[in-house]
Enzyme design. Structure first.
Site, PDB file in Angstrom:
ATOM      1  N   CYS A  75      -3.841 -24.707 -60.549  1.00 26.58           N
ATOM      2  CA  CYS A  75      -2.922 -23.619 -60.463  1.00 26.58           C
ATOM      3  C   CYS A  75      -3.250 -22.718 -61.594  1.00 26.58           C
ATOM      4  CB  CYS A  75      -1.483 -23.816 -60.369  1.00 26.58           C
ATOM      5  SG  CYS A  75      -0.291 -22.190 -60.559  1.00 26.58           S
ATOM      6  N   ASN A 166      -8.437 -26.611 -55.517  1.00 24.79           N
ATOM      7  CA  ASN A 166      -7.778 -26.419 -54.543  1.00 24.79           C
ATOM      8  C   ASN A 166      -8.260 -25.701 -53.351  1.00 24.79           C
ATOM      9  OD1 ASN A 166      -7.150 -23.938 -55.769  1.00 24.79           O
ATOM     10  ND2 ASN A 166      -4.990 -24.168 -55.740  1.00 24.79           N
ATOM     11  N   ASN A 199      -4.823 -22.707 -48.973  1.00 22.82           N
ATOM     12  CA  ASN A 199      -4.252 -21.483 -49.305  1.00 22.82           C
ATOM     13  C   ASN A 199      -5.022 -20.218 -48.747  1.00 22.82           C
ATOM     14  OD1 ASN A 199      -2.871 -22.382 -51.953  1.00 22.82           O
ATOM     15  ND2 ASN A 199      -4.627 -23.168 -52.194  1.00 22.82           N
ATOM     16  N   CYS A 226      -1.630 -15.220 -57.247  1.00 19.71           N
ATOM     17  CA  CYS A 226      -1.984 -16.791 -57.359  1.00 19.71           C
ATOM     18  C   CYS A 226      -3.575 -16.537 -58.119  1.00 19.71           C
ATOM     19  CB  CYS A 226      -2.511 -17.264 -55.944  1.00 19.71           C
ATOM     20  SG  CYS A 226      -3.282 -18.811 -55.625  1.00 19.71           S
TER      21      CYS A 226
END
EC number: 5.1.1.7
Length: 283
Positions: A75, A166, A199, A226
């Site tokens: 993140c 990710n 995502n 994000c």
């Protein structure tokens, strides 16, 4: 079990940050969900946990839990909040630290102007490593990038597929404000070609140095910003020949700055981190 926490955000992407160095925590997925609940808990897109390092040569271990209670690899906005937290709590006196994550080591640093820059590492561009199932698909080239067709509600969406620690699927849209982010985002997130989900980024090109971006995050839904999604969108745009570094990324929660020198180079993410309040909750 009483837990002390700090509520923070990075460009509107909000977090509950927990010091697991000076207090012991053992949460179930249901307890993470309760903590993230905006009516019955504290409310957050993600929960960030600060731990002692397990690997040599790093300062901290950084763990991330989405609002659905699942642990995830990375993140970017949270990494900035992480740096501000450990600095404000005097857990470190370094301007730049090395932080262990599920997807590798990141190197965030506090800038003189109060902004925080995170070296997010080089993007992973091989579809199988994202992971993304390419079997039976016919791709097309655009610039240095490869676009893959994804069937959503009977329509073909051409996407860039990559990982910033990710998984991300990025598509260009004419108008980000009116893009069907929530409707299509959940379908992309759970598309069977992404075995670990994904995502979904919806990128509008403003000019070669500026984009508008909305992201439907895996396990959290649409968020105001994000960080890894911004990095993924910029990498996609540069590889497609649509953007040139550095790039300003307009999100619904604020502006992020991204710099990338090209394949095999790290992506540098710069933006704010803000402490909102501190508290204690019984779980």
């Amino acid at each position: 079990m009483k837990i002390k926490f700090t509520k923070m955000h990075g460009a509107g992407n909000d977090f509950v940050v927990i010091d697991a160095i000076n207090q012991s925590i053992h949460f179930t997925p249901a307890q993470w969900q309760h903590l993230a609940d905006r009516r019955f808990g504290v409310g957050a897109d993600q929960m960030l946990v600060v731990e002692k390092p397990q690997a040599a040569g790093v300062d901290f271990r950084y763990r991330i839990y989405n609002a659905d209670g699942g642990e995830v690899e990375q993140c970017g906005n949270g990494a900035r909040a992480f740096v501000k937290f450990v600095t404000d709590k005097k857990l470190t006196d370094k301007q730049a630290i090395r932080v262990e994550t599920m997807s590798g080591v990141i190197e965030p640093r506090l800038e003189a102007n109060g902004q925080i820059t995170v070296d997010m590492g080089a993007p992973i561009l091989t579809p199988e490593d994202v992971p993304f199932d390419v079997s039976g698909l016919l791709c097309k080239a655009e610039g240095a990038d490869t676009l893959w067709p994804l069937d959503i509600k009977g329509e073909t969406h051409w996407i860039s597929v990559l990982s910033m620690g990710n998984p991300h699927a990025v598509q260009v849209v004419a108008d980000a404000d009116h893009a069907p982010v929530r409707e299509d985002g959940v379908l992309i997130e759970h598309h069977p070609r992404f075995p670990k989900r994904v995502n979904a980024g919806f990128m509008q090109i403003i000019d070669p140095h500026q984009i508008k971006l909305r992201v439907f995050e895996r396990g959290a839904g649409e968020t105001l910003a994000c960080g890894t999604g911004a990095c993924a969108a910029v990498v996609s745009g540069i590889r497609r020949g649509l953007l040139a570094s550095p790039i300003k990324v307009q999100t619904r929660g604020g502006e992020l700055s991204i710099a990338w020198a090209g394949d095999n180079s790290p992506v540098l993410l710069t933006g704010p981190a803000v402490t909102v309040f501190e508290g204690e909750i019984e779980l």
